[in-house]
Design a protein around this motif. Structure first.
Motif: not given
Length: 245
Positions: A153-181
């Motif tokens: 994970v190349y950044s220490d900033q959460p916004d950049d970390q998220l963008r990095d992972v989504l760009e690198r692996f392109a996971p399917p996104l299904k918002p609001w379907t998982r417990c964040t805890a």
């Protein structure tokens, strides 16, 4: 190492891993004549999780290639989006990436997270057992042979970390379907079924609820919803996915 000398260069995205003198282009490395190219690359500081093609004199070779005197080696970065064959795309995050884990879960991405430092050997073993991509900023962890797969994970900033992972692996996104805890799946819940878990103000103000099928945590569109909605909206706009609640 004092054996055959090779010439090696690294893709721009990999140069942060190597010493300053190796960042500007091709440099000379003395090998021992028996170590694989993969070992040589890692000995110079680059985790193999970050490496794409290895080219020797312009032709692709495996990490098991043993360099010979005079080889000219180019080390490319892992391709993006990066395919992860052989299993559903799932992640495991170390103790330092809790915010990233919660944001991935918010987007419906399967992201296991260790909230305590269980140690590199245990993390690597868990990655292998559950076939999860290990996400970490710990280069030593990413060099462990037990890992099923991994990514720095190349950044220490959460916004950049998220963008990095989504760009690198392109996971399917299904918002609001998982417990964040806890990462468990969410299901719709009527107010009567969760009433005993609600404070009086919440019960009077909200009518739409979801509940985690594993830890039974209850969710509603409360005070933080606008901030979370912004994260979801930005991710969907840039990387696509389903927007359903």
């Amino acid at each position: 190492m004092n054996g055959p000398e090779i010439q090696i260069s690294f893709a721009p995205g990999l140069r942060l891993f190597v010493s300053t003198e190796r960042r500007s282009g091709r440099t000379t490395v003395a090998t021992d004549g028996v170590s694989t190219l993969g070992h040589v690359v890692e000995s110079l500081g680059v985790p193999l999780t970050e490496v794409g093609r290895l080219l020797v004199d312009g032709s692709p070779v495996e990490v098991s290639h043993v360099p010979a005197v005079g080889d000219t080696v180019e080390v490319e970065a892992a391709e993006r989006p990066q395919p992860v064959p052989g299993a559903p795309l799932r992640f495991l995050l170390d103790v330092h990436l809790g915010t990233l884990a919660r944001r991935l879960r918010l987007l419906g991405v399967d992201a296991a997270y260790e909230s305590e430092d269980i140690g590199d050997p245990a993390l690597a073993a868990l990655s292998a057992k559950e076939r999860r991509v290990m996400l970490s900023r710990d280069r030593g962890l990413l060099r462990r042979r037990e890992l099923w797969a991994g990514a720095y994970v190349y950044s220490d900033q959460p916004d950049d970390q998220l963008r990095d992972v989504l760009e690198r692996f392109a996971p399917p996104l299904k918002p609001w379907t998982r417990c964040t805890a806890c990462n468990g799946p969410l299901t719709d819940a009527d107010k009567d079924s969760v009433r005993e878990r609600l404070e009086q103000g919440t019960e009077k103000t909200y009518d739409v609820f979801a509940r985690c099928t594993e830890c039974e945590r209850v969710y509603w569109r409360g005070a933080h919803h606008a901030r979370l909605e912004a994260i979801v909206t930005d991710a969907l706009r840039e990387f696509g996915g389903a927007a359903a609640h």
